[in-house]
Scaffold this active site. Sequence first.
Site, PDB file in Angstrom:
ATOM      1  N   TYR A 104       0.990  -1.128  -0.109  1.00 42.28           N
ATOM      2  CA  TYR A 104       0.041  -0.084  -0.043  1.00 42.28           C
ATOM      3  C   TYR A 104       0.833   1.207  -0.104  1.00 42.28           C
ATOM      4  CZ  TYR A 104      -4.342   2.565   0.352  1.00 42.28           C
ATOM      5  OH  TYR A 104      -5.596   3.328   0.000  1.00 42.28           O
ATOM      6  N   LYS A 175      -6.048  -1.372  -0.874  1.00 44.09           N
ATOM      7  CA  LYS A 175      -6.783  -1.400   0.494  1.00 44.09           C
ATOM      8  C   LYS A 175      -7.701  -2.831   0.895  1.00 44.09           C
ATOM      9  CE  LYS A 175      -8.154   2.438   2.535  1.00 44.09           C
ATOM     10  NZ  LYS A 175      -7.351   3.766   2.582  1.00 44.09           N
TER      11      LYS A 175
END
Length: 565
Positions: A104, A175
Amino acid sequence: MDKKTKKHRSLYIPYAGPVLLEFPLLNKGSAFSAEERSSFNLLGLLPEVVETIEEQAERAWIQYQGFKTEIDKHIYLRNIQDTNETLFYRLVQNHLEEMMPVIYTPTVGAACERFSEIYRRSRGVFISYENRHNMDDILQNVPNHNIKVIVVTDGERILGLGDQGIGGMGIPIGKLSLYTACGGISPAYTLPVVLDVGTNNQQLLTDPLYMGWRHPRVTDDEYYQFVDDFIQAVKHRWPDVLLQFEDFAQKNAMPLLNRYRDEICSFNDDIQGTAAVTAGTLIAASRAAGSQLSYQKIVFLGAGSAGCGIAEQIIAQTQREGLSEELARSRVFMVDRFGLLTDAMPNLLPFQTKLVQKRENLKNWDTDNEVLSLLDVVRNVKPDILIGVSGQTGLFTEEIIREMHKHCERPIVMPLSNPTSRVEATPQDIIVWTEGNALVATGSPFDPVIWKDKVYPIAQCNNSYIFPGIGLGVIASGASRITDEMLMSASETLAQHSPLVKNGEGLVLPELKDIHIVSRAIAFAVGKMAQQQGVAVKTSADALQQAIDENFWMPEYRSYRRTSI
């Protein structure tokens, strides 16, 4: 059926041979047992040795270490995810602190910019405006029937990088990886989606490799109708799903949230998740200093939907601590590129109007400037807390930070903009400019700062402390909506797990190695509040905890038995 029995019973699988090896959710690679290899027509398709998942993870870790750049590591991990999801999550679980910035932020930003270049294999759903009349058919093509969490973006405001078109798909994928790695939500329950409404990024439109719809962005009524068609199709296919809006442009983010939050179980992590983790961090920092958040004066740089969302969450928290709404709002100052938001400023956005300061109350300020800059505000307000959500690098200058430190012995400075290249000031500079007295929390990960032989750990104010637990709590409780009170309970629970609060030393936020503990605790608090708010069926505390345990997926292989389709 008890938790242990359920999680260790065999799965009945209709796939075999190469088809099974191509199914990421079911593929075990070299860990298929001898019996499974025989039953599923895998003999000769794999090396002889049957390995454990830990042996596979060790090999993958060695291979991972061979890559020198973060983007190459990201591509490698995504390849594992697309071939063997259980191994991917075991590897990430074993090395979460190392790998979270790779899967991420900040690395995912580069992956979004280069999405079409590094594309290997499809994951998730791409819904283009050209296919708007086939919305139901597109969602019916998703093989997973029991989707419980969707993360959707339109790619217009990816981190601080702007319009990335379908390259924004990297954000929902990343996510949802954290929903699983941090919150224990089975990858079989997750679905990343990008709404391809075109792009205004000319570099992408002229890129021969760009894989999205080559068209300027659809806007206004056509855009909102397209999004509504998507929402209705989702409700039809998965009526109980949790839908997370991600990285929508400011002009659309708040209107979409307000329109759908009472129609479908949904939230916007950029607005509400960021607000919840920031509020939790500030509650903890205030308590560690022997104070309350309601005693602090707070200045924001950045008055978009994210900044205003954080401000509203802080105002709600300080009201819980005893302030009137008027007093709570008077202690929060919002600065954007046009200066301090005041009631004399034209063309304010709807969500900004309640966060203005009365110009009449500023007449005694020490400034002759008509437009009140961040420096003007810091000099006159003398804030305890400075929060950056501007998306612009270097705006927390030495002069501003030193001015703040003049009037606040232990300033709290939070440059939250992502990725790292967009941060308002580096922790190193903030520590030096405040003579080591600032408490610093950032949006992207930073190494500890060493100054005058002392080590200053830098807390990452990462939404992953919040949204995985919220998702787990919603699934476990069966909540039909996400209320403001549920978000506030998540903030309070995060603050309760602060090492600085509990031990009087250490980081203001928990270490990543404790993320499962934090996520479970937040899930319980969120689920309990959902029941109190009437958006989930009331159960006993023990039943809620059992539901959390039963829904918490761990990356372990199950035994397989063959069945026919």
